[in-house]
Design a protein around this motif. Structure first.
Motif, PDB file in Angstrom:
ATOM      1  N   GLN A  21      44.293  53.644  34.055  1.00  0.00           N
ATOM      2  CA  GLN A  21      44.886  54.612  33.324  1.00  0.00           C
ATOM      3  C   GLN A  21      45.354  54.204  31.797  1.00  0.00           C
ATOM      4  O   GLN A  21      44.855  54.831  30.800  1.00  0.00           O
ATOM      5  CB  GLN A  21      45.706  55.483  34.063  1.00  0.00           C
ATOM      6  CG  GLN A  21      45.261  56.020  35.147  1.00  0.00           C
ATOM      7  CD  GLN A  21      44.147  57.010  34.911  1.00  0.00           C
ATOM      8  OE1 GLN A  21      44.283  58.039  34.036  1.00  0.00           O
ATOM      9  NE2 GLN A  21      43.063  57.240  35.835  1.00  0.00           N
ATOM     10  N   CYS A  72      52.038  51.283  37.778  1.00  0.00           N
ATOM     11  CA  CYS A  72      50.613  50.991  37.666  1.00  0.00           C
ATOM     12  C   CYS A  72      49.852  51.629  39.025  1.00  0.00           C
ATOM     13  O   CYS A  72      49.174  52.564  38.762  1.00  0.00           O
ATOM     14  CB  CYS A  72      50.288  49.449  37.601  1.00  0.00           C
ATOM     15  SG  CYS A  72      48.610  48.967  37.366  1.00  0.00           S
ATOM     16  N   ALA A  73      50.426  51.053  40.367  1.00  0.00           N
ATOM     17  CA  ALA A  73      50.013  51.532  41.288  1.00  0.00           C
ATOM     18  C   ALA A  73      50.160  53.089  41.740  1.00  0.00           C
ATOM     19  O   ALA A  73      49.322  53.976  41.844  1.00  0.00           O
ATOM     20  CB  ALA A  73      50.442  50.862  42.477  1.00  0.00           C
ATOM     21  N   ARG A 108      47.883  55.192  39.315  1.00  0.00           N
ATOM     22  CA  ARG A 108      46.527  55.393  39.898  1.00  0.00           C
ATOM     23  C   ARG A 108      46.454  56.352  41.040  1.00  0.00           C
ATOM     24  O   ARG A 108      45.600  57.202  41.228  1.00  0.00           O
ATOM     25  CB  ARG A 108      46.024  53.961  40.416  1.00  0.00           C
ATOM     26  CG  ARG A 108      44.638  54.041  40.908  1.00  0.00           C
ATOM     27  CD  ARG A 108      44.280  52.465  41.403  1.00  0.00           C
ATOM     28  NE  ARG A 108      42.736  52.669  41.730  1.00  0.00           N
ATOM     29  CZ  ARG A 108      41.909  51.751  41.810  1.00  0.00           C
ATOM     30  NH1 ARG A 108      42.312  50.639  41.367  1.00  0.00           N
ATOM     31  NH2 ARG A 108      40.957  51.874  41.894  1.00  0.00           N
ATOM     32  N   CYS A 163      45.219  50.001  37.517  1.00  0.00           N
ATOM     33  CA  CYS A 163      45.314  51.556  37.612  1.00  0.00           C
ATOM     34  C   CYS A 163      44.272  52.303  36.840  1.00  0.00           C
ATOM     35  O   CYS A 163      43.816  53.655  37.067  1.00  0.00           O
ATOM     36  CB  CYS A 163      46.444  51.997  36.925  1.00  0.00           C
ATOM     37  SG  CYS A 163      46.760  51.876  35.101  1.00  0.00           S
TER      38      CYS A 163
END
Length: 112
Positions: free
Chosen positions: A51, A71-72, A75, A49
């Protein structure tokens, strides 16, 4: 609030407990570890990600059971600049982490 029968003094810590779940505001993500919230100038970024940032591999492994869910989506959210106000994004992520934490606790309880 907390009540005392007079044995506690002003400012005295009566109870400490680890957070059930927490999330960093977007403005803090580049300064603090997503697992332990400590500050460091040498945080390592999640390669997926990009981030979440971590002190090291240990913190990243500890956070993965929760971070893998976000996570995905995190992003994608960050690619859509200004999709949500910072506080609304944090509230959404925190609510999701609480649900994932609860789901994991339920799964552990039923497995034993």
């Amino acid at each position: 609030g907390t009540l005392s029968n007079g044995g506690a003094k002003a400012g005295q810590v009566l109870l400490t407990e680890d957070a059930y779940a927490f999330i960093l505001l977007a403005s803090q993500r580049h300064r603090r570890c997503a697992s332990c919230a400590s500050t460091s100038s040498a945080l390592r970024r999640c390669s997926l990600c990009r981030q979440a940032r971590y002190c090291g591999a240990g913190c990243q492994r500890r956070d993965w059971p929760l971070h893998r869910h976000e996570c995905a989506p995190l992003r994608k959210l960050c690619e859509q600049a200004a999709a949500l106000p910072e506080v609304a994004e944090a509230e959404l992520l925190l609510a999701a982490r609480c649900l994932w934490q609860r789901e994991a606790a339920t799964a552990t309880a039923t497995a034993t």
